[in-house]
Design a protein around this motif. Structure first.
Motif, PDB file in Angstrom:
ATOM      1  N   LEU A  28       0.869  -1.178   0.000  1.00  0.00           N
ATOM      2  CA  LEU A  28       0.000   0.000   0.000  1.00  0.00           C
ATOM      3  C   LEU A  28       0.901   1.221   0.000  1.00  0.00           C
ATOM      4  CD1 LEU A  28      -2.730   1.515   0.363  1.00  0.00           C
ATOM      5  CD2 LEU A  28      -2.405   1.243   2.828  1.00  0.00           C
ATOM      6  N   ARG A  29       0.765   2.071  -1.023  1.00  0.00           N
ATOM      7  CA  ARG A  29       1.602   3.272  -1.130  1.00  0.00           C
ATOM      8  C   ARG A  29       0.760   4.522  -0.943  1.00  0.00           C
ATOM      9  NH1 ARG A  29       6.654   4.314  -2.279  1.00  0.00           N
ATOM     10  NH2 ARG A  29       7.158   6.463  -2.853  1.00  0.00           N
ATOM     11  N   GLY A  30       1.252   5.427  -0.072  1.00  0.00           N
ATOM     12  CA  GLY A  30       0.534   6.662   0.215  1.00  0.00           C
ATOM     13  C   GLY A  30       0.775   7.732  -0.838  1.00  0.00           C
ATOM     14  N   ILE A  31       0.344   8.936  -0.522  1.00  0.00           N
ATOM     15  CA  ILE A  31       0.501  10.074  -1.429  1.00  0.00           C
ATOM     16  C   ILE A  31       1.983  10.432  -1.568  1.00  0.00           C
ATOM     17  CG2 ILE A  31       0.068  12.560  -1.683  1.00  0.00           C
ATOM     18  CD1 ILE A  31      -2.429  11.052  -2.238  1.00  0.00           C
ATOM     19  N   ASP A  32       2.421  10.677  -2.796  1.00  0.00           N
ATOM     20  CA  ASP A  32       3.772  11.187  -3.044  1.00  0.00           C
ATOM     21  C   ASP A  32       3.715  12.696  -3.206  1.00  0.00           C
ATOM     22  OD1 ASP A  32       5.573   8.896  -3.126  1.00  0.00           O
ATOM     23  OD2 ASP A  32       4.422   8.245  -4.868  1.00  0.00           O
ATOM     24  N   THR A  33       4.671  13.389  -2.586  1.00  0.00           N
ATOM     25  CA  THR A  33       4.743  14.847  -2.700  1.00  0.00           C
ATOM     26  C   THR A  33       5.989  15.303  -3.445  1.00  0.00           C
ATOM     27  OG1 THR A  33       5.934  15.132  -0.602  1.00  0.00           O
ATOM     28  CG2 THR A  33       3.514  15.074  -0.494  1.00  0.00           C
ATOM     29  N   GLU A  34       6.851  14.352  -3.817  1.00  0.00           N
ATOM     30  CA  GLU A  34       8.105  14.674  -4.488  1.00  0.00           C
ATOM     31  C   GLU A  34       8.474  13.512  -5.404  1.00  0.00           C
ATOM     32  OE1 GLU A  34      10.382  15.261  -0.976  1.00  0.00           O
ATOM     33  OE2 GLU A  34      10.841  13.135  -0.735  1.00  0.00           O
ATOM     34  N   PRO A  35       9.362  13.744  -6.374  1.00  0.00           N
ATOM     35  CA  PRO A  35       9.750  12.646  -7.264  1.00  0.00           C
ATOM     36  C   PRO A  35      10.528  11.579  -6.510  1.00  0.00           C
ATOM     37  CG  PRO A  35      11.128  14.577  -7.660  1.00  0.00           C
ATOM     38  CD  PRO A  35      10.041  15.010  -6.722  1.00  0.00           C
ATOM     39  N   GLN A  36      10.311  10.327  -6.889  1.00  0.00           N
ATOM     40  CA  GLN A  36      10.975   9.209  -6.234  1.00  0.00           C
ATOM     41  C   GLN A  36      11.731   8.379  -7.271  1.00  0.00           C
ATOM     42  OE1 GLN A  36      10.708   8.530  -2.873  1.00  0.00           O
ATOM     43  NE2 GLN A  36       9.233  10.135  -2.396  1.00  0.00           N
ATOM     44  N   GLN A  37      13.026   8.146  -7.023  1.00  0.00           N
ATOM     45  CA  GLN A  37      13.806   7.258  -7.869  1.00  0.00           C
ATOM     46  C   GLN A  37      13.415   5.817  -7.556  1.00  0.00           C
ATOM     47  OE1 GLN A  37      16.041   8.383 -10.202  1.00  0.00           O
ATOM     48  NE2 GLN A  37      15.649  10.518  -9.632  1.00  0.00           N
ATOM     49  N   ALA A  38      13.202   5.011  -8.578  1.00  0.00           N
ATOM     50  CA  ALA A  38      12.801   3.623  -8.364  1.00  0.00           C
ATOM     51  C   ALA A  38      13.279   2.784  -9.546  1.00  0.00           C
ATOM     52  CB  ALA A  38      11.288   3.519  -8.225  1.00  0.00           C
ATOM     53  N   SER A  39      12.997   1.493  -9.483  1.00  0.00           N
ATOM     54  CA  SER A  39      13.344   0.630 -10.609  1.00  0.00           C
ATOM     55  C   SER A  39      12.262  -0.416 -10.790  1.00  0.00           C
ATOM     56  CB  SER A  39      14.698  -0.045 -10.393  1.00  0.00           C
ATOM     57  OG  SER A  39      14.628  -0.990  -9.341  1.00  0.00           O
ATOM     58  N   ILE A  40      12.110  -0.836 -12.030  1.00  0.00           N
ATOM     59  CA  ILE A  40      11.236  -1.963 -12.346  1.00  0.00           C
ATOM     60  C   ILE A  40      12.172  -3.159 -12.498  1.00  0.00           C
ATOM     61  CG2 ILE A  40       9.493  -2.878 -13.907  1.00  0.00           C
ATOM     62  CD1 ILE A  40       9.040   0.001 -14.887  1.00  0.00           C
ATOM     63  N   PRO A  41      12.152  -4.101 -11.548  1.00  0.00           N
ATOM     64  CA  PRO A  41      13.121  -5.198 -11.596  1.00  0.00           C
ATOM     65  C   PRO A  41      12.987  -6.040 -12.862  1.00  0.00           C
ATOM     66  CG  PRO A  41      12.033  -5.096  -9.463  1.00  0.00           C
ATOM     67  CD  PRO A  41      11.282  -4.175 -10.370  1.00  0.00           C
ATOM     68  N   ALA A  42      14.079  -6.693 -13.215  1.00  0.00           N
ATOM     69  CA  ALA A  42      14.050  -7.619 -14.337  1.00  0.00           C
ATOM     70  C   ALA A  42      13.046  -8.731 -14.074  1.00  0.00           C
ATOM     71  CB  ALA A  42      15.445  -8.212 -14.536  1.00  0.00           C
ATOM     72  N   ASN A  43      12.412  -9.195 -15.129  1.00  0.00           N
ATOM     73  CA  ASN A  43      11.465 -10.321 -15.050  1.00  0.00           C
ATOM     74  C   ASN A  43      10.396 -10.090 -13.976  1.00  0.00           C
ATOM     75  OD1 ASN A  43      12.945 -12.017 -16.997  1.00  0.00           O
ATOM     76  ND2 ASN A  43      14.516 -12.042 -15.395  1.00  0.00           N
ATOM     77  N   SER A  44       9.746  -8.945 -14.067  1.00  0.00           N
ATOM     78  CA  SER A  44       8.751  -8.590 -13.046  1.00  0.00           C
ATOM     79  C   SER A  44       7.420  -8.198 -13.662  1.00  0.00           C
ATOM     80  CB  SER A  44       9.265  -7.447 -12.171  1.00  0.00           C
ATOM     81  OG  SER A  44       9.449  -6.270 -12.944  1.00  0.00           O
ATOM     82  N   ILE A  45       6.384  -8.353 -12.847  1.00  0.00           N
ATOM     83  CA  ILE A  45       5.020  -7.971 -13.214  1.00  0.00           C
ATOM     84  C   ILE A  45       4.438  -7.161 -12.064  1.00  0.00           C
ATOM     85  CG2 ILE A  45       2.694  -8.801 -13.785  1.00  0.00           C
ATOM     86  CD1 ILE A  45       3.984 -11.474 -14.604  1.00  0.00           C
ATOM     87  N   PHE A  46       3.814  -6.046 -12.383  1.00  0.00           N
ATOM     88  CA  PHE A  46       3.120  -5.233 -11.387  1.00  0.00           C
ATOM     89  C   PHE A  46       1.681  -5.036 -11.839  1.00  0.00           C
ATOM     90  CE2 PHE A  46       7.539  -4.220 -10.913  1.00  0.00           C
ATOM     91  CZ  PHE A  46       7.737  -3.930  -9.571  1.00  0.00           C
ATOM     92  N   PHE A  47       0.726  -5.439 -11.029  1.00  0.00           N
ATOM     93  CA  PHE A  47      -0.677  -5.106 -11.225  1.00  0.00           C
ATOM     94  C   PHE A  47      -1.064  -4.201 -10.058  1.00  0.00           C
ATOM     95  CE2 PHE A  47      -2.347  -9.083 -13.712  1.00  0.00           C
ATOM     96  CZ  PHE A  47      -1.475  -8.787 -14.745  1.00  0.00           C
ATOM     97  N   ALA A  48      -1.816  -3.148 -10.327  1.00  0.00           N
ATOM     98  CA  ALA A  48      -2.100  -2.203  -9.251  1.00  0.00           C
ATOM     99  C   ALA A  48      -3.476  -1.557  -9.388  1.00  0.00           C
ATOM    100  CB  ALA A  48      -1.030  -1.120  -9.202  1.00  0.00           C
ATOM    101  N   ILE A  49      -3.930  -1.036  -8.261  1.00  0.00           N
ATOM    102  CA  ILE A  49      -5.170  -0.263  -8.194  1.00  0.00           C
ATOM    103  C   ILE A  49      -4.798   1.129  -7.710  1.00  0.00           C
ATOM    104  CG2 ILE A  49      -7.527  -0.180  -7.298  1.00  0.00           C
ATOM    105  CD1 ILE A  49      -6.896  -3.111  -6.215  1.00  0.00           C
ATOM    106  N   SER A  50      -5.162   2.147  -8.475  1.00  0.00           N
ATOM    107  CA  SER A  50      -4.952   3.528  -8.058  1.00  0.00           C
ATOM    108  C   SER A  50      -6.275   4.094  -7.554  1.00  0.00           C
ATOM    109  CB  SER A  50      -4.426   4.379  -9.220  1.00  0.00           C
ATOM    110  OG  SER A  50      -3.081   4.075  -9.487  1.00  0.00           O
ATOM    111  N   PHE A  51      -6.249   4.595  -6.321  1.00  0.00           N
ATOM    112  CA  PHE A  51      -7.479   5.010  -5.661  1.00  0.00           C
ATOM    113  C   PHE A  51      -7.661   6.515  -5.644  1.00  0.00           C
ATOM    114  CE2 PHE A  51      -6.478   0.887  -3.821  1.00  0.00           C
ATOM    115  CZ  PHE A  51      -7.708   0.241  -3.823  1.00  0.00           C
TER     116      PHE A  51
END
Length: 251
Positions: free
Chosen positions: A62-85
């Motif tokens: 569960l991810r809260g509100i972001d107020t600033e840019p965040q560095q991140a990565s999409i790992p190799a061989n990965s799948i992300f399914f998500a719900i944006s509320f």
């Protein structure tokens, strides 16, 4: 919507019954053997993200509100399914408080909402399954004043002042800000600024590098874009290597 290096993005809109609570469902896959570096931009949404890496490492966040840019990565061989509320979901659908996880997240229990790693192979079926689950969880007696406030923020692209919003919903600015800070983790004005920035991304992607959404002037526009993205509007519009994933996902 594929991007370079075989990263794939897809979105599905919620049914009418869920549209007040859910902004969208989204999917990102990285079938390559290389991690993909990205920047997460503030967008005014709360997300529940189900991820699967190397076909074995499954987790729910569960991810809260972001107020600033965040560095991140999409790992190799990965799948992300998500719900944006949307904001209304915080009190009436979500299981956890989000005010304490601004710019962060918390892990949710295994098999949360009955979703397992086996559900991350068919995006459409995933959206149908979580939709049924959410419809069963929606709490009754929704506060119409809150619902109207949120809809005004969205329909105005975050351009209405706190005073204007307060007057339209007959709710004092002081009470609204207390509610936002205690429930969402930031003030109403801060949230509106985030949503105005997100709404500006459509113009920026089209190369319209001047204020169109009630910014004071060009300098104010540039300052707000740099605050939210870390770069100038011109640099953001170039979106080199498609690293600004939210911009890449826009039609």
């Amino acid at each position: 919507m594929p991007t370079n290096e075989e990263i794939e993005l897809k979105t599905i809109q919620p049914t009418a019954e869920l549209s007040s609570f859910v902004e969208s469902f989204w999917m990102i896959t990285n079938p390559t053997d290389k991690d993909r570096q990205i920047v997460i931009l503030p967008d005014g949404r709360i997300d529940i993200i189900f991820s699967l890496t190397d076909k074995i490492n499954f987790k729910t966040t569960l991810r809260g509100i972001d107020t600033e840019p965040q560095q991140a990565s999409i790992p190799a061989n990965s799948i992300f399914f998500a719900i944006s509320f949307n904001l209304l979901a915080i009190e009436y659908v979500l299981p956890e408080k989000v005010y304490s996880i601004v710019n962060g997240g918390v892990n949710l229990p295994s098999a949360f909402w009955d979703i397992t790693n086996k559900d991350l192979y068919d995006f459409k079926q995933f959206t149908e399954k979580v939709s049924r689950k959410m419809l069963s969880l929606i709490k009754p007696d929704i506060d119409n004043r809150k619902q109207e406030l949120f809809e005004l923020i969205y329909s105005s692209n975050g351009t209405l002042s706190v005073k204007e919003l307060s007057e339209k919903v007959f709710w004092s600015s002081r009470q609204i800000n207390r509610y936002f800070n205690q429930t969402i983790g930031i003030s109403l004005k801060a949230y509106c600024n985030i949503f105005r920035f997100k709404s500006s991304l459509h113009h920026i992607k089209q190369g319209k590098l001047f204020p169109e959404l009630n910014f004071t002037d060009q300098n104010h526009f540039i300052k707000e874009v740099k605050k939210m993205s870390g770069v100038t509007p011109k640099e953001l519009s170039k979106n080199e290597n498609s690293k600004f994933i939210l911009l890449s996902a826009l039609p």
